[in-house]
Write a protein that holds these residues in place. Structure first.
Motif, PDB file in Angstrom:
ATOM      1  N   THR A  21      63.112  72.901  46.199  1.00  0.00           N
ATOM      2  CA  THR A  21      61.814  72.927  45.821  1.00  0.00           C
ATOM      3  C   THR A  21      60.766  72.802  46.552  1.00  0.00           C
ATOM      4  OG1 THR A  21      61.858  72.450  43.398  1.00  0.00           O
ATOM      5  CG2 THR A  21      60.523  72.637  43.628  1.00  0.00           C
ATOM      6  N   ILE A  22      60.858  71.779  47.616  1.00  0.00           N
ATOM      7  CA  ILE A  22      59.734  71.619  48.336  1.00  0.00           C
ATOM      8  C   ILE A  22      59.911  72.816  49.860  1.00  0.00           C
ATOM      9  CG2 ILE A  22      58.935  69.467  48.109  1.00  0.00           C
ATOM     10  CD1 ILE A  22      60.607  68.104  50.352  1.00  0.00           C
ATOM     11  N   LYS A  23      61.302  72.906  49.790  1.00  0.00           N
ATOM     12  CA  LYS A  23      61.402  74.312  51.013  1.00  0.00           C
ATOM     13  C   LYS A  23      60.380  75.287  50.194  1.00  0.00           C
ATOM     14  CE  LYS A  23      66.156  71.823  52.375  1.00  0.00           C
ATOM     15  NZ  LYS A  23      67.168  72.043  53.013  1.00  0.00           N
ATOM     16  N   GLY A  24      61.011  75.728  49.428  1.00  0.00           N
ATOM     17  CA  GLY A  24      60.423  77.514  48.482  1.00  0.00           C
ATOM     18  C   GLY A  24      59.239  77.040  48.859  1.00  0.00           C
ATOM     19  N   VAL A  25      58.400  75.396  48.259  1.00  0.00           N
ATOM     20  CA  VAL A  25      56.977  75.490  48.605  1.00  0.00           C
ATOM     21  C   VAL A  25      56.345  76.102  49.734  1.00  0.00           C
ATOM     22  CG1 VAL A  25      54.857  74.147  48.169  1.00  0.00           C
ATOM     23  CG2 VAL A  25      56.279  74.141  46.496  1.00  0.00           C
ATOM     24  N   VAL A  26      57.083  75.274  50.985  1.00  0.00           N
ATOM     25  CA  VAL A  26      57.055  75.832  52.056  1.00  0.00           C
ATOM     26  C   VAL A  26      56.987  77.015  52.724  1.00  0.00           C
ATOM     27  CG1 VAL A  26      57.810  75.362  54.984  1.00  0.00           C
ATOM     28  CG2 VAL A  26      57.299  73.836  53.242  1.00  0.00           C
ATOM     29  N   LEU A  27      57.937  77.534  52.506  1.00  0.00           N
ATOM     30  CA  LEU A  27      58.311  78.762  53.217  1.00  0.00           C
ATOM     31  C   LEU A  27      57.698  80.298  51.982  1.00  0.00           C
ATOM     32  CD1 LEU A  27      62.304  78.908  52.208  1.00  0.00           C
ATOM     33  CD2 LEU A  27      61.246  79.224  54.730  1.00  0.00           C
ATOM     34  N   TYR A 119      44.492  74.094  50.216  1.00  0.00           N
ATOM     35  CA  TYR A 119      45.316  73.748  50.920  1.00  0.00           C
ATOM     36  C   TYR A 119      46.554  72.541  49.868  1.00  0.00           C
ATOM     37  CZ  TYR A 119      42.956  75.724  54.316  1.00  0.00           C
ATOM     38  OH  TYR A 119      41.903  75.796  55.497  1.00  0.00           O
ATOM     39  N   ALA A 120      46.514  72.894  48.720  1.00  0.00           N
ATOM     40  CA  ALA A 120      47.226  72.171  47.565  1.00  0.00           C
ATOM     41  C   ALA A 120      47.174  73.126  46.294  1.00  0.00           C
ATOM     42  CB  ALA A 120      46.610  70.799  46.690  1.00  0.00           C
ATOM     43  N   ARG A 121      48.952  73.014  45.103  1.00  0.00           N
ATOM     44  CA  ARG A 121      49.014  73.767  44.544  1.00  0.00           C
ATOM     45  C   ARG A 121      47.899  73.872  43.510  1.00  0.00           C
ATOM     46  NH1 ARG A 121      53.436  76.166  43.397  1.00  0.00           N
ATOM     47  NH2 ARG A 121      53.070  75.319  41.446  1.00  0.00           N
ATOM     48  N   PRO A 122      47.806  74.494  42.802  1.00  0.00           N
ATOM     49  CA  PRO A 122      46.250  74.733  42.283  1.00  0.00           C
ATOM     50  C   PRO A 122      46.477  73.404  40.516  1.00  0.00           C
ATOM     51  CG  PRO A 122      47.539  77.213  42.266  1.00  0.00           C
ATOM     52  CD  PRO A 122      48.389  76.187  42.836  1.00  0.00           C
ATOM     53  N   THR A 123      48.030  73.179  40.536  1.00  0.00           N
ATOM     54  CA  THR A 123      48.154  72.129  39.237  1.00  0.00           C
ATOM     55  C   THR A 123      48.613  71.215  40.278  1.00  0.00           C
ATOM     56  OG1 THR A 123      49.693  73.494  38.270  1.00  0.00           O
ATOM     57  CG2 THR A 123      48.055  73.447  37.658  1.00  0.00           C
ATOM     58  N   MET A 124      48.390  70.080  40.055  1.00  0.00           N
ATOM     59  CA  MET A 124      48.993  69.017  40.614  1.00  0.00           C
ATOM     60  C   MET A 124      49.560  67.834  39.351  1.00  0.00           C
ATOM     61  SD  MET A 124      48.962  67.179  43.974  1.00  0.00           S
ATOM     62  CE  MET A 124      47.422  68.112  44.413  1.00  0.00           C
ATOM     63  N   SER A 125      50.780  67.734  39.932  1.00  0.00           N
ATOM     64  CA  SER A 125      51.696  67.353  38.864  1.00  0.00           C
ATOM     65  C   SER A 125      51.629  65.618  39.581  1.00  0.00           C
ATOM     66  CB  SER A 125      53.408  67.501  39.245  1.00  0.00           C
ATOM     67  OG  SER A 125      53.680  66.465  38.533  1.00  0.00           O
ATOM     68  N   ARG A 126      51.686  64.912  38.495  1.00  0.00           N
ATOM     69  CA  ARG A 126      51.599  63.144  38.760  1.00  0.00           C
ATOM     70  C   ARG A 126      52.870  62.083  39.543  1.00  0.00           C
ATOM     71  NH1 ARG A 126      46.221  60.709  36.701  1.00  0.00           N
ATOM     72  NH2 ARG A 126      47.353  59.285  37.904  1.00  0.00           N
ATOM     73  N   THR A 127      53.609  63.157  39.105  1.00  0.00           N
ATOM     74  CA  THR A 127      54.348  62.962  39.602  1.00  0.00           C
ATOM     75  C   THR A 127      55.507  63.082  40.883  1.00  0.00           C
ATOM     76  OG1 THR A 127      56.641  64.054  37.794  1.00  0.00           O
ATOM     77  CG2 THR A 127      55.184  62.166  37.209  1.00  0.00           C
ATOM     78  N   ASP A 132      53.549  70.379  45.039  1.00  0.00           N
ATOM     79  CA  ASP A 132      52.023  69.785  44.770  1.00  0.00           C
ATOM     80  C   ASP A 132      51.045  70.190  45.846  1.00  0.00           C
ATOM     81  OD1 ASP A 132      53.290  71.215  42.329  1.00  0.00           O
ATOM     82  OD2 ASP A 132      52.613  69.779  41.119  1.00  0.00           O
ATOM     83  N   ARG A 133      51.396  68.962  46.514  1.00  0.00           N
ATOM     84  CA  ARG A 133      49.484  68.241  47.706  1.00  0.00           C
ATOM     85  C   ARG A 133      50.318  68.339  49.324  1.00  0.00           C
ATOM     86  NH1 ARG A 133      45.397  65.446  47.704  1.00  0.00           N
ATOM     87  NH2 ARG A 133      45.758  64.860  45.109  1.00  0.00           N
ATOM     88  N   PHE A 134      52.299  67.826  49.400  1.00  0.00           N
ATOM     89  CA  PHE A 134      52.793  67.727  50.589  1.00  0.00           C
ATOM     90  C   PHE A 134      52.703  68.881  51.472  1.00  0.00           C
ATOM     91  CE2 PHE A 134      53.310  63.486  49.128  1.00  0.00           C
ATOM     92  CZ  PHE A 134      51.333  62.283  49.590  1.00  0.00           C
ATOM     93  N   ALA A 135      53.967  69.046  50.806  1.00  0.00           N
ATOM     94  CA  ALA A 135      54.573  70.530  51.037  1.00  0.00           C
ATOM     95  C   ALA A 135      53.177  71.955  51.065  1.00  0.00           C
ATOM     96  CB  ALA A 135      55.337  70.856  49.887  1.00  0.00           C
ATOM     97  N   PRO A 136      52.797  71.962  49.962  1.00  0.00           N
ATOM     98  CA  PRO A 136      51.297  72.966  50.957  1.00  0.00           C
ATOM     99  C   PRO A 136      50.704  72.829  52.502  1.00  0.00           C
ATOM    100  CG  PRO A 136      51.417  72.150  48.656  1.00  0.00           C
ATOM    101  CD  PRO A 136      52.184  71.504  49.204  1.00  0.00           C
ATOM    102  N   ALA A 137      50.388  71.082  51.783  1.00  0.00           N
ATOM    103  CA  ALA A 137      49.683  70.695  53.944  1.00  0.00           C
ATOM    104  C   ALA A 137      50.942  71.403  55.179  1.00  0.00           C
ATOM    105  CB  ALA A 137      49.507  69.378  53.376  1.00  0.00           C
TER     106      ALA A 137
END
Length: 264
Positions: A21-27, A119-127, A132-137
């Motif tokens: 999933t984090i690869k998908g967010v990066v790409l 530079y983060a996803r619009p909604t942020m999961s606490r888990t 939602d934060r690191f991969a977009p950055a």
């Protein structure tokens, strides 16, 4: 222009969707990125091991590589999220000490807190802040956004308490720092310290309650049933056994003492 490289280091494993999933967010943000896996098999929540693995690998990547590091036992808490530039490479990671060995090795550091929400996803999961934060950055940095755009500069980031080998009473005092998947035992004793000490005579090495008879050049030099010392790819003293696990043979744990002394 070459494609930007984003290198991933996580404790997500590969049996769940997390690493994919984090690869998908990066790409999705940076489709040109060349996404490389360092490892997703860091023991869960093991910030110490992750810090050592990051330090062992990052310097061999191309100039400008962005490292996405998600070993985050404090996910969803008040711990900060960081982006760092060490001159040759950039990093995105939680502020929990996982950057310790990189920071100690690098003379140039520019570190910011990730607070800019665009530079983060619009909604942020606490888990799942990795998604939602690191991969977009990491993706936006790979795309060319400057670190100063992500938040305020920091100088008080977290560092692990990491012991260093030292000489006391004319002997080197170190400890076990890590065990790899082959059962090889890595210490915090560097080659330079060991070599300068060894120049003045023959040595005896004690790890836990065991005495190691010699230091060899390669794993192939280890005899059947023998455990030897050698210097591995990270230039630290390690112990290995012939086609078996040294840590099982010696029955030592992380933090076990390693003493190098002169033979009488």
């Amino acid at each position: 222009m070459s494609r930007p490289v984003v290198a991933l280091l996580t404790d997500f494993g590969t049996s769940d969707h997390y690493s994919g999933t984090i690869k998908g967010v990066v790409l999705d943000i940076c489709p040109d990125a060349n996404v490389v896996d360092i490892s997703h098999d860091i023991p869960p929540h093991d910030v110490h091991t992750a810090s050592l693995e990051l330090a062992a690998s990052y310097k061999y990547f191309p100039f400008g590589t962005v490292f996405l590091v998600v070993i985050d036992p404090g996910v969803g808490s008040g711990r900060r999220a960081l982006a760092a530039d060490t001159g040759n490479h950039r990093f995105v990671a939680p502020d929990n000490g996982v950057m310790t060995h990189v920071f100690r090795e690098s003379s140039q550091q520019f570190v910011v807190e990730l607070t800019e929400r665009r530079y983060a996803r619009p909604t942020m999961s606490r888990t799942f802040e990795g998604r939602d934060r690191f991969a977009p950055a990491a993706a936006w940095i790979a795309k060319g956004v400057q670190l100063s755009s992500f938040g305020r500069q920091l100088s008080d980031y977290q560092l692990l308490e990491s012991s260093e080998a030292f000489v006391r009473n004319d002997q080197i005092v170190g400890e076990v720092h890590q065990v790899d998947r082959f059962g090889n035992i890595m210490t915090n004793i560097g080659r330079q310290m060991f070599t300068s000490y060894a120049e003045r005579g023959s040595l005896q090495i004690q790890i836990g309650n065991e005495s190691i008879g010699r230091v060899v050049d390669t794993y192939a030099d280890i005899g059947v049933g023998e455990v030897c010392g050698l210097f591995g790819s990270t230039e630290r003293l390690e112990f290995a056994a012939n086609a078996e696990s040294a840590v099982k043979r010696l029955a030592v744990a992380l933090g076990a003492p390693v003493i190098v002394r002169r033979r009488d």
